[in-house]
Design an enzyme around this catalytic site. Sequence first.
Site, PDB file in Angstrom:
ATOM      1  N   TYR A   1      14.295  30.333   9.739  1.00  0.00           N
ATOM      2  CA  TYR A   1      13.086  30.480   9.885  1.00  0.00           C
ATOM      3  C   TYR A   1      12.665  30.567  11.082  1.00  0.00           C
ATOM      4  CZ  TYR A   1      11.475  30.386   4.835  1.00  0.00           C
ATOM      5  OH  TYR A   1      10.889  30.755   3.692  1.00  0.00           O
TER       6      TYR A   1
ATOM      7  N   ARG B   1     -10.698  -0.433  14.892  1.00  0.00           N
ATOM      8  CA  ARG B   1      -9.882   0.786  13.172  1.00  0.00           C
ATOM      9  C   ARG B   1     -10.847  -0.372  12.606  1.00  0.00           C
ATOM     10  NH1 ARG B   1      -4.714   0.831  10.953  1.00  0.00           N
ATOM     11  NH2 ARG B   1      -4.841  -1.005  10.157  1.00  0.00           N
TER      12      ARG B   1
ATOM     13  N   LYS C   1       0.750  -1.212  -0.280  1.00  0.00           N
ATOM     14  CA  LYS C   1      -0.387  -0.121   0.124  1.00  0.00           C
ATOM     15  C   LYS C   1       0.754   1.261  -0.114  1.00  0.00           C
ATOM     16  CE  LYS C   1      -0.287   0.099   5.035  1.00  0.00           C
ATOM     17  NZ  LYS C   1      -0.872  -0.844   6.610  1.00  0.00           N
TER      18      LYS C   1
ATOM     19  N   MET D   1      11.225  24.316   3.221  1.00  0.00           N
ATOM     20  CA  MET D   1      10.272  23.078   2.019  1.00  0.00           C
ATOM     21  C   MET D   1      11.466  22.955   1.903  1.00  0.00           C
ATOM     22  SD  MET D   1       6.626  24.239  -0.610  1.00  0.00           S
ATOM     23  CE  MET D   1       6.500  25.142   0.217  1.00  0.00           C
TER      24      MET D   1
HETATM   25  C1  LIG Z   1      -0.564  -1.602   6.864  1.00  0.00           C
HETATM   26  C2  LIG Z   1      -0.983  -3.128   7.497  1.00  0.00           C
HETATM   27  C3  LIG Z   1      -0.340  -3.864   7.560  1.00  0.00           C
HETATM   28  C4  LIG Z   1       1.605  -4.260   7.783  1.00  0.00           C
HETATM   29  O1  LIG Z   1       1.737  -3.512   8.704  1.00  0.00           O
HETATM   30  P1  LIG Z   1       3.372  -3.287   9.371  1.00  0.00           P
HETATM   31  O2  LIG Z   1       3.728  -2.886  10.475  1.00  0.00           O
HETATM   32  O3  LIG Z   1       4.495  -2.634   8.132  1.00  0.00           O
HETATM   33  O4  LIG Z   1       4.092  -4.930   8.762  1.00  0.00           O
HETATM   34  C5  LIG Z   1      -0.524  -5.011   7.259  1.00  0.00           C
HETATM   35  N1  LIG Z   1      -2.331  -5.557   8.202  1.00  0.00           N
HETATM   36  C6  LIG Z   1      -2.625  -4.405   7.428  1.00  0.00           C
HETATM   37  C7  LIG Z   1      -4.358  -4.788   8.099  1.00  0.00           C
HETATM   38  C8  LIG Z   1      -2.278  -3.301   7.690  1.00  0.00           C
HETATM   39  O5  LIG Z   1      -2.645  -2.480   7.780  1.00  0.00           O
END
Ligand SMILES: *Cc1c(COP(=O)(O)O)cnc(C)c1O
Length: 382
Positions: free
Chosen positions: A266, A144, A45, A314
């Site tokens: 800054y 979640r 992802k 930036m």
């Molecule tokens: C992002 C995610 C993972 C991977 O998690 P890591 O801590 O990066 O290994 C696995 N399962 C779900 C549901 C996630 O959202």
Amino acid sequence: MLALGDGDLAAMAGGCLTISLDALRANYRLIAARVAPARAAAVVKADGYGLGALRVAPALAAEGCRAFFVAHLSEAIAVKPSLPPDASLFVLNGLTPGSEPACIAVGATPVLNSYDQALRWQQAAAAAGTPLAAVVQVDSGMSRLGMSLAEAGALAGDAEFRAAVPVVLLMSHLACADTPDNPANEAQRNRFAAAAALFPGVPLSLANSGGSFLPAGFHLALVRPGVSLYGGAPNNAAPNPMRPVVALDARVIQIRTIPPGAGVGYGLTFTADRETRIATIAAGYADGLPRALGNRGAAYYNGVRLPIAGRVSMDSITLDVTALPPDTLQPGALVELIGPHQSLDQLAADAGTISYEILTSLGHRYHRIYRDSEPSAASGAA
Ligand SMILES: *Cc1c(COP(=O)(O)O)cnc(C)c1O
């Protein structure tokens, strides 16, 4: 049109992001060996945690990975062409109402996180006139994503749902896998076991990176590592066993000597207490270097620590390079931000954040170099 070679592009860029697909592959092999006979998926992802899903996924596929997870359907559409035809592609966030036909078209498998999503997928199967596979996620304690045990139970016992939607995986997610001693891990595992009893024979998945380094009872059929594949520490209980995948070097734009009392950056939050040499480098918070590194973080050159002086801008950062012998550093040189002297996890800690946030913020202004000594057939040109 101006024709620019790779060397020109490298020289123009504010920094160089080197991504070792060899290290990525080694990390996959390490996890796969550790969790066997469980299988290791890969979470790609957020564009492969910022490293380029279209490069990362084929490299992992070449190591035998056949299950890939993205968060959004749009990511599935982008990643799908880079995967072998026999790979599974799962959409962790599930499907927003109306996106079911697009999911069918791309050949991705949704993670059904709610009863409502499950019913919509069942309707999509009816409309398509064919069973449609899915993953069911139960909430084992993180609150979640995922459905309650009661909702999962209702689906499990619903013969029409089961006929329309073959459940190919039952999954849940650990909230505290990066702290192995946390009793929440065992509590979630027990709640997940109760859910699993509702779906006899369905393969199970609970572990992310951290979970892959918990005892074997957490590995089940399939682990879902993300950050550890990309070199991040799977937990904070032991030295990081993963190989670094990312090196980041930023280019020096100019160097000047300022007198005692002069302010830097800054808000003039850094004041020279002696004659100080300041080097300005061409990367800033738009390049994923958090503003929180101001007056806290550092870069390295020849192994010498060069503290960040003043705020992160930036597009640039000012470094106190007085510790280096004069004329050691010249405009055009590269200083190390992530590398042998400063790990990804250390940079993240200095910024008060985690490796995940650093990786996924790196952005697209760096010159990227992919190192891959065994290019896979699917990986294409750089
Ligand atoms: C992002 C995610 C993972 C991977 O998690 P890591 O801590 O990066 O290994 C696995 N399962 C779900 C549901 C996630 O959202």
